[in-house]
Enzyme design. Structure first.
Site, short mmCIF file in Angstrom:
data_model
loop_
_atom_site.label_atom_id
_atom_site.label_comp_id
_atom_site.label_asym_id
_atom_site.label_seq_id
_atom_site.Cartn_x
_atom_site.Cartn_y
_atom_site.Cartn_z
N LYS A 102 26.48 26.40 55.06
CA LYS A 102 26.20 27.85 55.10
C LYS A 102 25.48 28.13 56.40
CE LYS A 102 26.81 31.44 52.39
NZ LYS A 102 27.86 31.65 51.37
N ASP A 142 30.31 36.28 54.80
CA ASP A 142 29.40 36.41 53.66
C ASP A 142 28.75 37.79 53.82
OD1 ASP A 142 28.13 34.80 51.34
OD2 ASP A 142 26.38 35.53 52.38
P1 NAD Z 1 28.84 42.51 51.57
O1 NAD Z 1 27.95 42.55 52.75
O2 NAD Z 1 30.27 42.86 51.72
O3 NAD Z 1 28.23 43.45 50.42
C1 NAD Z 1 26.95 43.31 49.91
C2 NAD Z 1 26.71 44.50 49.00
O4 NAD Z 1 25.49 44.29 48.29
C3 NAD Z 1 26.56 45.83 49.72
O5 NAD Z 1 27.22 46.82 48.95
C4 NAD Z 1 25.06 46.08 49.71
O6 NAD Z 1 24.73 47.46 49.74
C5 NAD Z 1 24.72 45.48 48.37
N1 NAD Z 1 23.32 45.11 48.20
C6 NAD Z 1 22.48 44.45 49.03
N2 NAD Z 1 21.27 44.33 48.46
C7 NAD Z 1 21.38 44.92 47.24
C8 NAD Z 1 20.49 45.14 46.17
N3 NAD Z 1 19.23 44.71 46.21
N4 NAD Z 1 20.95 45.80 45.07
C9 NAD Z 1 22.23 46.25 44.98
N5 NAD Z 1 23.10 46.06 45.97
C10 NAD Z 1 22.68 45.42 47.07
O7 NAD Z 1 28.67 41.04 50.95
P2 NAD Z 1 29.68 40.28 49.97
O8 NAD Z 1 30.56 39.45 50.80
O9 NAD Z 1 30.23 41.25 49.00
O10 NAD Z 1 28.67 39.27 49.25
C11 NAD Z 1 27.96 39.62 48.07
C12 NAD Z 1 27.52 38.37 47.34
O11 NAD Z 1 28.66 37.58 47.03
C13 NAD Z 1 26.60 37.44 48.13
O12 NAD Z 1 25.72 36.79 47.24
C14 NAD Z 1 27.54 36.42 48.73
O13 NAD Z 1 26.91 35.20 49.06
C15 NAD Z 1 28.50 36.26 47.56
N6 NAD Z 1 29.81 35.71 47.90
C16 NAD Z 1 30.60 36.28 48.84
C17 NAD Z 1 31.86 35.76 49.10
C18 NAD Z 1 32.83 36.40 50.07
O14 NAD Z 1 33.98 35.95 50.11
N7 NAD Z 1 32.45 37.43 50.78
C19 NAD Z 1 32.28 34.61 48.42
C20 NAD Z 1 31.45 34.05 47.45
C21 NAD Z 1 30.21 34.61 47.21
#
Ligand code: NAD
Length: 411
Positions: A102, A142
């Site tokens: 990561k 991410d």
């Molecule tokens: P992103 O940046 O596209 O979106 C993040 C979202 O979370 C945004 O809408 C933001 O406003 C919101 N957010 C941030 N803090 C918040 C809070 N305290 N309360 C409510 N909403 C909040 O990111 P993503 O890629 O959607 O990632 C989200 C999660 O999923 C992370 O934990 C990431 O590690 C995990 N994840 C992502 C992927 C991927 O393919 N992108 C894969 C596996 C896991």
């Protein structure tokens, strides 16, 4: 507990059940390499500022290091170490030939102009060029990192190495080596798991209500797919607030509102709440899809959902996990529920290495059986070991990781 303590407590619980020797637990627990860099950024104002960046290469016993990159002001080394460890477990759970890593930069990307964001992204790759590569370590998106950022980074790497090494990074745009189905993959995989949970628990589909915290890549696509399949989405939240409406919300309409107004929290209709308050509202399935540790031992007692589908990484603190299990709430762990993203990243990497590009139908036709099979394996193991799904997933993953480390002579 910070995310690293959380991750290590999860490991210790599974290691005990798997009867791992302490030396083996140590070998699996710590990262193989930790890289910390200082990236100079020439700002639009002509001044140079420095940003801290990290890459934690946790384990590559089963294949090259693999894991996303996060741009966020709260990124710190312990968080990156925890996320890298969970990637090692996740790639083993879903059974792809990759390890775990990561990375991240301590930055609020919303405060940068687009050219500054591009220069910072390229700067990260310059700092990490010796450590990443299609057969070494393959970053991906991410939180706050996008296909465009992945394209700048891949281009920088290709320029530095003088080759078309598209397999160095996944989550790229379709125009530049991306895979069909990658953008929606994490939400899509989460949706496949939701279908399995509903089937296994014999929930009446028409009565299942869902609340999703996080409305970015993962949360939005999951909510959209569940809504299209006929599930009622009663709550949605982003970092600025939440909306809750028992009559149901249409995620696509909410997205249009968010794009126009900058936040979904002002959406006309439903109740307006804080993002944390949403977690305690009435729903059947609660889907944390934003950040770590949003469910702790305090609010775990107040959760009304009967299922928690972890699409964020590490959203439940270790102490909260026990409370939820004791309360009979089924927790589907992140290392399974959100593994659709890394699985389609793996497909993208295979396509880049072979120059043979697949249709979206072919991607989904490969993804679904992998998700369903992993779910079944973990469910069966949890029944056999009389433990929760997270611990069962860890036991399964540890068997595979330790097996590879042993045959390679690492243990
Ligand atoms: P992103 O940046 O596209 O979106 C993040 C979202 O979370 C945004 O809408 C933001 O406003 C919101 N957010 C941030 N803090 C918040 C809070 N305290 N309360 C409510 N909403 C909040 O990111 P993503 O890629 O959607 O990632 C989200 C999660 O999923 C992370 O934990 C990431 O590690 C995990 N994840 C992502 C992927 C991927 O393919 N992108 C894969 C596996 C896991």
């Amino acid at each position: 507990m910070n995310p690293l303590q959380n991750a290590l407590a999860q490991l210790a619980k599974a290691a005990k059940l798997a009867k791992l020797a302490p030396s083996v637990e140590t070998a699996v627990g710590g990262p193989m390499r930790t890289i910390e860099v200082k990236i100079p950024l020439l700002g639009d104002d002509g001044q140079i500022r420095y940003y801290f960046g990290y890459r934690v290469q946790h384990n590559d016993a089963r294949g090259p290091f693999k894991g996303g990159l996060r741009f966020h002001p709260a990124v710190d080394l312990d968080e990156v170490k925890a996320l890298a460890f969970w990637m090692t477990i996740k790639t083993a759970v879903i059974g792809i030939p990759m390890g775990g890593a990561k990375g991240g930069i301590v930055v609020d990307p919303k405060k940068l102009s687009i050219p500054e964001l591009e220069r910072l992204s390229r700067g990260y790759v310059r700092a990490m060029r010796d450590f990443i590569g299609p057969d070494k370590d393959i970053p991906a998106p991410d939180v706050n990192t996008t296909p465009q950022i992945m394209a700048w980074m891949t281009d920088e790497y290709c320029q530095l190495t003088g080759g078309n090494n598209l397999g160095v990074i996944t989550g790229k745009p379709l125009e530049y080596g991306g895979s069909l189905g990658r953008t929606a993959a994490t939400g899509q995989g989460g949706y496949y798991i939701l279908e399995q949970v509903v089937k296994k628990l014999k929930l009446p589909k028409s009565k299942v209500t869902i609340a999703v915290q996080g409305f970015g890549n993962v949360g939005y696509y999951f909510a959209k797919l569940a809504h299209e399949a006929g599930y009622k989405i009663v709550g949605l939240a982003d970092s600025q607030g939440a909306i809750y409406d028992e009559r149901g919300l249409n995620p696509e309409k909410v997205l249009v509102w968010k794009e126009q107004s900058g936040t979904l929290s002002t959406y006309q209709g439903g109740k307006h709440l804080s993002s944390q308050e949403l977690l305690e509202q009435k729903c059947t399935v609660l889907v944390p899809a934003a950040m770590e540790n949003v469910i702790d031992s305090e609010n775990a007692k107040k959760i009304k959902a009967s299922v928690i589908l972890e699409l964020a990484n590490g959203p439940i603190a270790f102490a909260a996990d026990k409370i939820l299990n004791d309360r009979g709430i089924l927790v589907v762990p992140d290392v399974l529920a959100n593994s659709g993203g890394v699985t389609v990243s793996y497909f993208e990497w295979v396509q880049n290495l072979t120059n043979d590009y697949w249709t979206e139908a072919a991607v989904l036709a490969k993804l679904k059986p992998m998700m369903v099979e992993s779910w079944e394996q973990i469910w069966r193991l949890s029944v056999k070991l009389k433990t929760d799904l997270r611990t069962a997933a860890f036991v399964l993953a540890l068997e595979r990781i330790v097996g590879a480390m042993k045959v390679r002579g690492m243990i």
